[in-house]
Design a protein around this motif. Structure first.
Motif, PDB file in Angstrom:
ATOM      1  N   LEU A   1      -0.013   2.181  11.082  1.00 49.68           N
ATOM      2  CA  LEU A   1       1.243   2.913  11.254  1.00 49.68           C
ATOM      3  C   LEU A   1       1.825   3.328   9.909  1.00 49.68           C
ATOM      4  N   PHE A   2       1.823   2.419   8.943  1.00 50.09           N
ATOM      5  CA  PHE A   2       2.379   2.741   7.630  1.00 50.09           C
ATOM      6  C   PHE A   2       1.546   3.781   6.899  1.00 50.09           C
ATOM      7  N   LEU A   3       0.238   3.788   7.104  1.00 49.59           N
ATOM      8  CA  LEU A   3      -0.581   4.825   6.475  1.00 49.59           C
ATOM      9  C   LEU A   3      -0.264   6.202   7.058  1.00 49.59           C
ATOM     10  N   VAL A   4      -0.004   6.264   8.363  1.00 53.13           N
ATOM     11  CA  VAL A   4       0.403   7.531   8.971  1.00 53.13           C
ATOM     12  C   VAL A   4       1.755   7.968   8.423  1.00 53.13           C
ATOM     13  N   LEU A   5       2.681   7.024   8.262  1.00 47.66           N
ATOM     14  CA  LEU A   5       3.983   7.357   7.679  1.00 47.66           C
ATOM     15  C   LEU A   5       3.840   7.806   6.227  1.00 47.66           C
ATOM     16  N   LEU A   6       2.911   7.222   5.496  1.00 49.50           N
ATOM     17  CA  LEU A   6       2.662   7.627   4.112  1.00 49.50           C
ATOM     18  C   LEU A   6       2.192   9.070   4.057  1.00 49.50           C
ATOM     19  N   LEU A   7       1.273   9.428   4.940  1.00 51.96           N
ATOM     20  CA  LEU A   7       0.777  10.799   4.963  1.00 51.96           C
ATOM     21  C   LEU A   7       1.878  11.783   5.385  1.00 51.96           C
ATOM     22  N   ALA A   8       2.728  11.393   6.327  1.00 44.70           N
ATOM     23  CA  ALA A   8       3.828  12.265   6.746  1.00 44.70           C
ATOM     24  C   ALA A   8       4.838  12.444   5.619  1.00 44.70           C
ATOM     25  N   GLN A   9       5.160  11.377   4.916  1.00 43.10           N
ATOM     26  CA  GLN A   9       6.106  11.474   3.805  1.00 43.10           C
ATOM     27  C   GLN A   9       5.540  12.345   2.696  1.00 43.10           C
ATOM     28  N   ARG A  10       4.256  12.196   2.419  1.00 42.28           N
ATOM     29  CA  ARG A  10       3.626  13.019   1.380  1.00 42.28           C
ATOM     30  C   ARG A  10       3.646  14.490   1.787  1.00 42.28           C
ATOM     31  N   GLY A  11       3.497  14.776   3.074  1.00 41.93           N
ATOM     32  CA  GLY A  11       3.554  16.156   3.530  1.00 41.93           C
ATOM     33  C   GLY A  11       4.954  16.738   3.460  1.00 41.93           C
TER      34      GLY A  11
ATOM     35  N   ARG B   1       5.719   3.319  -5.483  1.00 39.37           N
ATOM     36  CA  ARG B   1       4.884   4.206  -4.669  1.00 39.37           C
ATOM     37  C   ARG B   1       4.604   3.575  -3.302  1.00 39.37           C
ATOM     38  N   THR B   2       4.512   4.418  -2.286  1.00 35.94           N
ATOM     39  CA  THR B   2       4.362   3.946  -0.921  1.00 35.94           C
ATOM     40  C   THR B   2       3.034   3.233  -0.701  1.00 35.94           C
ATOM     41  N   TYR B   3       1.954   3.745  -1.272  1.00 37.60           N
ATOM     42  CA  TYR B   3       0.648   3.111  -1.074  1.00 37.60           C
ATOM     43  C   TYR B   3       0.634   1.704  -1.658  1.00 37.60           C
ATOM     44  N   GLN B   4       1.275   1.504  -2.794  1.00 41.55           N
ATOM     45  CA  GLN B   4       1.340   0.175  -3.389  1.00 41.55           C
ATOM     46  C   GLN B   4       2.156  -0.774  -2.525  1.00 41.55           C
TER      47      GLN B   4
ATOM     48  N   PHE C   1       7.706  15.569   1.518  1.00 41.03           N
ATOM     49  CA  PHE C   1       8.334  15.550   0.198  1.00 41.03           C
ATOM     50  C   PHE C   1       7.403  15.976  -0.929  1.00 41.03           C
ATOM     51  N   GLY C   2       6.104  15.947  -0.717  1.00 42.60           N
ATOM     52  CA  GLY C   2       5.159  16.332  -1.755  1.00 42.60           C
ATOM     53  C   GLY C   2       4.853  15.231  -2.747  1.00 42.60           C
ATOM     54  N   ASN C   3       5.374  14.023  -2.533  1.00 41.17           N
ATOM     55  CA  ASN C   3       5.039  12.881  -3.384  1.00 41.17           C
ATOM     56  C   ASN C   3       5.000  11.625  -2.524  1.00 41.17           C
ATOM     57  N   ASP C   4       4.605  10.530  -3.129  1.00 41.43           N
ATOM     58  CA  ASP C   4       4.500   9.292  -2.350  1.00 41.43           C
ATOM     59  C   ASP C   4       5.429   8.199  -2.874  1.00 41.43           C
ATOM     60  N   HIS C   5       6.564   8.601  -3.427  1.00 45.44           N
ATOM     61  CA  HIS C   5       7.540   7.618  -3.884  1.00 45.44           C
ATOM     62  C   HIS C   5       8.325   7.082  -2.695  1.00 45.44           C
TER      63      HIS C   5
END
Length: 114
Positions: free
Chosen positions: A90-100, A24-27, A102-106
């Motif tokens: 920056l990575f937290l912004v990328l995490l939110l964009a990826q979740r938007g 997972r991206t957050y981890q 793809f719909g997941n945070d893998h």
């Protein structure tokens, strides 16, 4: 004191590497943060653990390394903290964009067994 610092550096580094290998991206972001904390402690410890030592040279006192702390590791760690904070933001912004998107945070964009 040196043992406590060595154990703290080892624990932060090993937990950071373990979290970097998670799916997972957050981890992964938390793993990068823990790894950077471990590296910062390591760099800071390279300046010797000195109690009641001044970082700057005082007039009238001989300039030997036994009397003063090394200011270079302190400056490097301060710079690394600022860069690490910007990288985490920056990575937290990328995490939110990826979740938007793809719909997941893998990390690979593929969800659990769907």
């Amino acid at each position: 004191m040196e043992i406590v610092l060595a154990v703290a550096i080892g624990a932060l580094t090993s937990c950071g590497v373990w979290l970097l290998l998670r799916p997972r991206t957050y981890q992964v972001i938390m793993g990068l943060s823990l790894l950077s904390y471990g590296v910062n402690l390591f760099i800071f410890s390279m300046g010797r653990l000195a109690v009641d030592s001044e970082p700057m040279v005082s007039p009238g006192v001989p300039a030997t390394l036994l009397r003063y702390a090394d200011p270079m590791p302190q400056a490097l760690v301060l710079t690394a903290i600022v860069i690490g904070f910007a990288m985490t933001a920056l990575f937290l912004v990328l995490l939110l964009a990826q979740r938007g998107f793809f719909g997941n945070d893998h990390v690979d964009g593929v969800g659990d067994a769907e």
